[in-house]
Design a protein around this motif. Structure first.
Motif, PDB file in Angstrom:
ATOM      1  N   ASN A 212      17.579  11.859  19.718  1.00 33.52           N
ATOM      2  CA  ASN A 212      16.301  11.588  20.353  1.00 33.52           C
ATOM      3  C   ASN A 212      16.908   9.652  19.825  1.00 33.52           C
ATOM      4  OD1 ASN A 212      15.201  13.293  20.920  1.00 33.52           O
ATOM      5  ND2 ASN A 212      13.400  13.868  19.438  1.00 33.52           N
ATOM      6  N   SER A 216      17.552   6.622  22.657  1.00 24.02           N
ATOM      7  CA  SER A 216      16.746   4.964  22.596  1.00 24.02           C
ATOM      8  C   SER A 216      17.463   4.092  22.333  1.00 24.02           C
ATOM      9  CB  SER A 216      15.736   5.136  21.405  1.00 24.02           C
ATOM     10  OG  SER A 216      14.824   6.042  22.276  1.00 24.02           O
ATOM     11  N   ASP A 261      10.626   5.697  31.408  1.00 23.96           N
ATOM     12  CA  ASP A 261      10.024   6.456  30.402  1.00 23.96           C
ATOM     13  C   ASP A 261      10.242   7.696  30.438  1.00 23.96           C
ATOM     14  OD1 ASP A 261       8.860   3.726  28.979  1.00 23.96           O
ATOM     15  OD2 ASP A 261       6.705   4.121  28.921  1.00 23.96           O
ATOM     16  N   ARG A 262       9.954   7.866  32.006  1.00 25.11           N
ATOM     17  CA  ARG A 262      10.486   9.282  32.165  1.00 25.11           C
ATOM     18  C   ARG A 262      11.913   9.548  32.110  1.00 25.11           C
ATOM     19  NH1 ARG A 262       9.199  14.345  31.345  1.00 25.11           N
ATOM     20  NH2 ARG A 262      10.291  15.939  32.835  1.00 25.11           N
ATOM     21  N   THR A 263      12.609   8.189  32.723  1.00 29.59           N
ATOM     22  CA  THR A 263      14.437   8.458  31.901  1.00 29.59           C
ATOM     23  C   THR A 263      14.572   8.984  30.901  1.00 29.59           C
ATOM     24  OG1 THR A 263      14.303   7.071  34.565  1.00 29.59           O
ATOM     25  CG2 THR A 263      16.139   7.772  32.880  1.00 29.59           C
ATOM     26  N   ASP A 265      13.317  10.086  28.779  1.00 31.15           N
ATOM     27  CA  ASP A 265      12.091  11.567  28.012  1.00 31.15           C
ATOM     28  C   ASP A 265      13.275  12.536  28.752  1.00 31.15           C
ATOM     29  OD1 ASP A 265      10.219  10.999  27.003  1.00 31.15           O
ATOM     30  OD2 ASP A 265       8.794  11.096  28.077  1.00 31.15           O
ATOM     31  N   LEU A 266      13.973  12.533  29.454  1.00 33.27           N
ATOM     32  CA  LEU A 266      14.545  12.901  30.267  1.00 33.27           C
ATOM     33  C   LEU A 266      16.196  13.790  30.018  1.00 33.27           C
ATOM     34  CD1 LEU A 266      13.898  13.046  34.409  1.00 33.27           C
ATOM     35  CD2 LEU A 266      12.954  15.498  32.902  1.00 33.27           C
ATOM     36  N   GLN A 268      17.013  13.018  26.776  1.00 30.77           N
ATOM     37  CA  GLN A 268      16.554  13.127  25.434  1.00 30.77           C
ATOM     38  C   GLN A 268      16.517  14.465  25.682  1.00 30.77           C
ATOM     39  OE1 GLN A 268      13.221  10.791  24.199  1.00 30.77           O
ATOM     40  NE2 GLN A 268      14.307   9.497  22.743  1.00 30.77           N
ATOM     41  N   ILE A 269      15.801  15.298  26.284  1.00 32.24           N
ATOM     42  CA  ILE A 269      15.227  16.337  27.054  1.00 32.24           C
ATOM     43  C   ILE A 269      16.795  17.614  26.972  1.00 32.24           C
ATOM     44  CG2 ILE A 269      14.626  18.989  28.258  1.00 32.24           C
ATOM     45  CD1 ILE A 269      11.992  16.991  27.881  1.00 32.24           C
TER      46      ILE A 269
END
Length: 316
Positions: A212, A216, A261-263, A265-266, A268-269
């Protein structure tokens, strides 16, 4: 213990999931072993793809020579067989200077190809292949698939009944060798002996936190600008390059997809999912010796543990 004869089996391998600290440990290990590093990574082959691949910077390489990095333009692609050929040539080059070859990276297919080679089977027989193609045309693909199911159920089970090319090839191999294609593949799956292969392991929560934070940091280091630059190049990214974790998500973002922000998150997942798959791959290879790391353990300390096992004559 005598050294294995094949160049790829004389080399030392340091692998593990993404963000496990391979690059830093690899540099320290190379210093201890008087080795040069060969990248075992399908994405750092590409020039200009630096941020999203976490490619080691010049300072991070610590003066240790690195090879098999920046050998392709982003619109090019390379097969596993090509990589293996380059790698064996690089091993010989490193050894010609009296140094050891140390592979560092996490591409499991590359690792397996280096350890066990690539299964190709017998060469094509034009007469046999032409006859089988004619039978497929006359009788239909399903008929040939049914024949394959009787002769080699394992191969038939993994092939679609309409996959004529692979069905014909499997029947051709049976006719030429008298052995089922799946049986030949199993013979090829035998583990290599005497090769030193180490896989770094961290507790999953620690690894996921590192992933994570790394993702970032990639955005702070300019990943979006890197992808924008690659997208504006005269030639489009190759399929392999464009589908890399991190790159495909940022491309979608730039083309009007999820917000930033969603990108993040994706990515990282998907990177965590990728790391989990890597761990499964490495645990499935008999040659691999897992090396548990303590959270916060310095790279130099990990490298010293590995070097002690190598110099002590262990197989990994």
């Amino acid at each position: 213990m005598s050294e294995p004869a094949a160049p790829e089996h004389r080399a030392i391998y340091l692998t593990g999931p993404t963000a496990s600290g391979k690059s830093a440990v690899g540099v320290e290990l190379a210093r201890l072993l008087d080795a040069e590093i060969l990248a075992l990574d399908s994405m750092t082959l590409y020039r200009g793809m630096d941020v999203g691949t976490a490619k080691a910077t010049t300072s991070e390489r610590g003066g240790v020579p690195h090879h098999l990095i920046d050998v392709l333009d982003p619109w090019e692609s390379a097969s596993v067989a090509q990589y293996r050929g380059w790698a064996i040539e690089a091993i010989r080059d490193v050894e010609s200077r009296g140094r050891r070859a140390l592979f560092v990276g996490g591409t499991a297919l590359y690792l397996k190809a280096m350890l066990r080679g690539l299964f190709e089977g017998p060469g094509a027989d034009p007469v046999v292949r032409e006859r089988l193609e004619a039978e497929a045309e006359a009788q239909g693909d399903a008929a040939l698939h049914a024949r394959l199911a009787m002769l080699d159920p394992a191969t038939a089970a993994r092939l679609h009944p309409n996959d004529r090319r692979r069905i014909v090839r499997a029947l051709e191999v049976i006719e030429l060798t008298g052995t089922a294609f799946s049986a030949l593949q199993r013979q090829h799956e035998r583990p290599a002996s005497g090769v030193r292969v180490f896989a770094l392991e961290l507790p999953r929560p620690v690894l996921y936190d590192r992933i994570n934070r790394r993702v970032s940091a990639m955005f702070d280091a300019g990943l979006v600008d890197e992808v924008r630059r690659l997208q504006s190049a005269p030639r489009p990214l190759s399929g392999v390059a464009a589908q890399g974790v991190g790159y495909s998500e940022v491309i979608a973002h730039l083309e009007g997809g999820p917000g930033l922000d969603r990108t993040i998150d994706l990515i990282q997942i998907r990177t965590r999912q990728f790391a989990k798959r890597q761990g499964t791959w490495f645990r499935g290879l008999a040659e691999v010796a897992p090396l548990a790391m303590e959270p916060g353990e310095p790279a130099e300390a990990v490298a010293k543990r590995i070097a002690a096992r190598i110099e002590g004559g262990g197989e990994g």
